[in-house]
Write a protein that holds these residues in place. Sequence first.
Motif, PDB file in Angstrom:
ATOM      1  N   ASP A   1      -4.329 -23.505  31.485  1.00  0.00           N
ATOM      2  CA  ASP A   1      -3.729 -22.395  31.492  1.00  0.00           C
ATOM      3  C   ASP A   1      -4.089 -21.423  30.735  1.00  0.00           C
ATOM      4  O   ASP A   1      -4.328 -20.232  31.252  1.00  0.00           O
ATOM      5  CB  ASP A   1      -2.276 -22.801  31.558  1.00  0.00           C
ATOM      6  CG  ASP A   1      -0.997 -21.788  31.755  1.00  0.00           C
ATOM      7  OD1 ASP A   1      -1.605 -20.900  32.721  1.00  0.00           O
ATOM      8  OD2 ASP A   1      -0.378 -21.672  31.123  1.00  0.00           O
ATOM      9  N   GLU A   2      -4.400 -21.734  29.505  1.00  0.00           N
ATOM     10  CA  GLU A   2      -4.979 -20.824  28.612  1.00  0.00           C
ATOM     11  C   GLU A   2      -6.329 -20.244  29.182  1.00  0.00           C
ATOM     12  O   GLU A   2      -6.723 -18.919  28.816  1.00  0.00           O
ATOM     13  CB  GLU A   2      -5.050 -21.667  27.453  1.00  0.00           C
ATOM     14  CG  GLU A   2      -4.097 -21.879  26.621  1.00  0.00           C
ATOM     15  CD  GLU A   2      -4.101 -22.816  25.253  1.00  0.00           C
ATOM     16  OE1 GLU A   2      -5.411 -23.253  24.842  1.00  0.00           O
ATOM     17  OE2 GLU A   2      -3.150 -23.219  24.594  1.00  0.00           O
ATOM     18  N   LEU A   3      -7.225 -20.813  29.590  1.00  0.00           N
ATOM     19  CA  LEU A   3      -8.679 -20.702  30.118  1.00  0.00           C
ATOM     20  C   LEU A   3      -8.399 -19.508  31.090  1.00  0.00           C
ATOM     21  O   LEU A   3      -9.127 -18.663  31.364  1.00  0.00           O
ATOM     22  CB  LEU A   3      -9.413 -21.628  30.569  1.00  0.00           C
ATOM     23  CG  LEU A   3      -9.944 -22.377  29.335  1.00  0.00           C
ATOM     24  CD1 LEU A   3     -10.561 -23.783  29.671  1.00  0.00           C
ATOM     25  CD2 LEU A   3     -10.839 -21.823  28.412  1.00  0.00           C
TER      26      LEU A   3
ATOM     27  N   PRO B   1      -9.427 -14.995  34.662  1.00  0.00           N
ATOM     28  CA  PRO B   1      -8.930 -15.388  35.747  1.00  0.00           C
ATOM     29  C   PRO B   1      -9.863 -15.367  36.926  1.00  0.00           C
ATOM     30  O   PRO B   1      -9.234 -16.257  37.883  1.00  0.00           O
ATOM     31  CB  PRO B   1      -7.732 -14.152  35.825  1.00  0.00           C
ATOM     32  CG  PRO B   1      -8.719 -12.945  34.897  1.00  0.00           C
ATOM     33  CD  PRO B   1      -9.321 -13.816  33.928  1.00  0.00           C
ATOM     34  N   PHE B   2     -10.984 -14.982  36.854  1.00  0.00           N
ATOM     35  CA  PHE B   2     -11.739 -15.381  37.980  1.00  0.00           C
ATOM     36  C   PHE B   2     -12.630 -16.749  38.043  1.00  0.00           C
ATOM     37  O   PHE B   2     -13.197 -16.799  38.760  1.00  0.00           O
ATOM     38  CB  PHE B   2     -12.929 -14.049  37.906  1.00  0.00           C
ATOM     39  CG  PHE B   2     -13.635 -14.196  36.517  1.00  0.00           C
ATOM     40  CD1 PHE B   2     -14.848 -15.170  36.285  1.00  0.00           C
ATOM     41  CD2 PHE B   2     -13.251 -13.528  35.241  1.00  0.00           C
ATOM     42  CE1 PHE B   2     -15.065 -15.100  34.911  1.00  0.00           C
ATOM     43  CE2 PHE B   2     -13.717 -13.470  34.158  1.00  0.00           C
ATOM     44  CZ  PHE B   2     -14.767 -14.382  33.837  1.00  0.00           C
ATOM     45  N   ALA B   3     -12.478 -17.614  37.071  1.00  0.00           N
ATOM     46  CA  ALA B   3     -12.912 -18.849  37.160  1.00  0.00           C
ATOM     47  C   ALA B   3     -12.102 -19.772  38.174  1.00  0.00           C
ATOM     48  O   ALA B   3     -10.993 -20.081  38.237  1.00  0.00           O
ATOM     49  CB  ALA B   3     -12.718 -19.440  35.615  1.00  0.00           C
TER      50      ALA B   3
ATOM     51  N   LYS C   1      -1.854 -28.215  41.553  1.00  0.00           N
ATOM     52  CA  LYS C   1      -0.524 -28.763  41.036  1.00  0.00           C
ATOM     53  C   LYS C   1       0.006 -27.496  40.142  1.00  0.00           C
ATOM     54  O   LYS C   1       1.435 -27.437  40.219  1.00  0.00           O
ATOM     55  CB  LYS C   1      -0.659 -29.883  40.019  1.00  0.00           C
ATOM     56  CG  LYS C   1       0.516 -30.687  39.809  1.00  0.00           C
ATOM     57  CD  LYS C   1       0.272 -32.022  39.028  1.00  0.00           C
ATOM     58  CE  LYS C   1      -0.269 -33.057  40.025  1.00  0.00           C
ATOM     59  NZ  LYS C   1      -0.376 -34.568  39.480  1.00  0.00           N
ATOM     60  N   MET C   2      -0.716 -26.750  39.446  1.00  0.00           N
ATOM     61  CA  MET C   2      -0.316 -25.563  38.666  1.00  0.00           C
ATOM     62  C   MET C   2       0.043 -24.311  39.300  1.00  0.00           C
ATOM     63  O   MET C   2       0.409 -23.421  38.994  1.00  0.00           O
ATOM     64  CB  MET C   2      -1.298 -25.407  37.606  1.00  0.00           C
ATOM     65  CG  MET C   2      -1.414 -26.613  36.496  1.00  0.00           C
ATOM     66  SD  MET C   2      -2.799 -26.603  35.634  1.00  0.00           S
ATOM     67  CE  MET C   2      -2.632 -24.970  34.429  1.00  0.00           C
ATOM     68  N   ALA C   3      -0.525 -24.550  40.559  1.00  0.00           N
ATOM     69  CA  ALA C   3      -0.670 -23.081  41.521  1.00  0.00           C
ATOM     70  C   ALA C   3      -1.267 -22.017  41.032  1.00  0.00           C
ATOM     71  O   ALA C   3      -0.903 -20.958  41.080  1.00  0.00           O
ATOM     72  CB  ALA C   3       0.889 -22.770  41.867  1.00  0.00           C
ATOM     73  N   ILE C   4      -2.561 -22.376  40.508  1.00  0.00           N
ATOM     74  CA  ILE C   4      -3.428 -21.149  39.841  1.00  0.00           C
ATOM     75  C   ILE C   4      -4.544 -21.452  40.834  1.00  0.00           C
ATOM     76  O   ILE C   4      -5.089 -22.241  41.180  1.00  0.00           O
ATOM     77  CB  ILE C   4      -3.852 -21.225  38.336  1.00  0.00           C
ATOM     78  CG1 ILE C   4      -4.510 -22.870  38.057  1.00  0.00           C
ATOM     79  CG2 ILE C   4      -2.622 -21.303  37.579  1.00  0.00           C
ATOM     80  CD1 ILE C   4      -5.179 -22.813  36.864  1.00  0.00           C
ATOM     81  N   GLU C   5      -5.148 -20.178  41.056  1.00  0.00           N
ATOM     82  CA  GLU C   5      -6.360 -20.026  41.921  1.00  0.00           C
ATOM     83  C   GLU C   5      -7.154 -18.633  41.461  1.00  0.00           C
ATOM     84  O   GLU C   5      -6.807 -17.875  40.703  1.00  0.00           O
ATOM     85  CB  GLU C   5      -6.138 -20.011  43.258  1.00  0.00           C
ATOM     86  CG  GLU C   5      -5.575 -18.694  43.725  1.00  0.00           C
ATOM     87  CD  GLU C   5      -5.385 -18.536  45.227  1.00  0.00           C
ATOM     88  OE1 GLU C   5      -5.299 -17.311  45.643  1.00  0.00           O
ATOM     89  OE2 GLU C   5      -5.071 -19.642  45.860  1.00  0.00           O
ATOM     90  N   ALA C   6      -8.433 -18.731  41.642  1.00  0.00           N
ATOM     91  CA  ALA C   6      -9.198 -17.869  41.004  1.00  0.00           C
ATOM     92  C   ALA C   6      -9.022 -16.535  41.515  1.00  0.00           C
ATOM     93  O   ALA C   6      -8.790 -16.585  42.788  1.00  0.00           O
ATOM     94  CB  ALA C   6     -10.837 -18.126  41.000  1.00  0.00           C
ATOM     95  N   ILE C   7      -9.282 -15.438  40.664  1.00  0.00           N
ATOM     96  CA  ILE C   7      -8.900 -14.411  41.464  1.00  0.00           C
ATOM     97  C   ILE C   7     -10.508 -13.710  41.646  1.00  0.00           C
ATOM     98  O   ILE C   7     -11.165 -13.418  40.538  1.00  0.00           O
ATOM     99  CB  ILE C   7      -8.094 -13.244  40.484  1.00  0.00           C
ATOM    100  CG1 ILE C   7      -6.559 -14.107  40.240  1.00  0.00           C
ATOM    101  CG2 ILE C   7      -7.989 -11.961  40.973  1.00  0.00           C
ATOM    102  CD1 ILE C   7      -5.899 -13.422  39.072  1.00  0.00           C
TER     103      ILE C   7
END
Length: 169
Positions: free
Chosen positions: A43-45, A50-52, A79-85
């Motif tokens: 989450d910190e990374l 955000p493009f990673a 699971k965290m619902a994050i994706e690269a932008i």
Amino acid sequence: MIDRSHSLPVLRQARELGISRSSVYYLPAPVSGADLGIMRRMDELHLEYPFAGSRMLRDLLRQEGIEIGRCHVATLMKKMAIEAIYRRPNTSKPTPGHKIYPYLLRKLPITRPNQVWVTDISYVPMAKGFVYLVAIVDWFSRKVLSHRVSISMEADFCVEALEEALDAL
């Protein structure tokens, strides 16, 4: 929804609700402490980069000494619902001012071969770039009348395919 203390059996309650009985008994497994630590760092990374995507996050975590695979990173990202932008293709929006043509075949009954032909251009990803494929298809019989492949998006190969289909008549 399911009341275990009700006089109606759990099997019958599940059947009435239209859900499988196994989903009633399923208890989700808690996330391990190690994964929680990794997720916190991811989450910190992600806030920093955000493009990673999963590969880059994996590499960043490995630089910090956390041995983790790309698939595990991708699972945790879901699971965290994050994706690269990143910038995605913008191919579906019409250009302002371009004329929108009506669909002329809406009420036309297609009853015989060679009454209507269609064409489509598609791209096929290759190791280094794309190749473009055009096909001329008879709408009634679904027969491919002609096709061509090109490495550039110029009109020449489309015209060649159309001329070949016309010559085959």
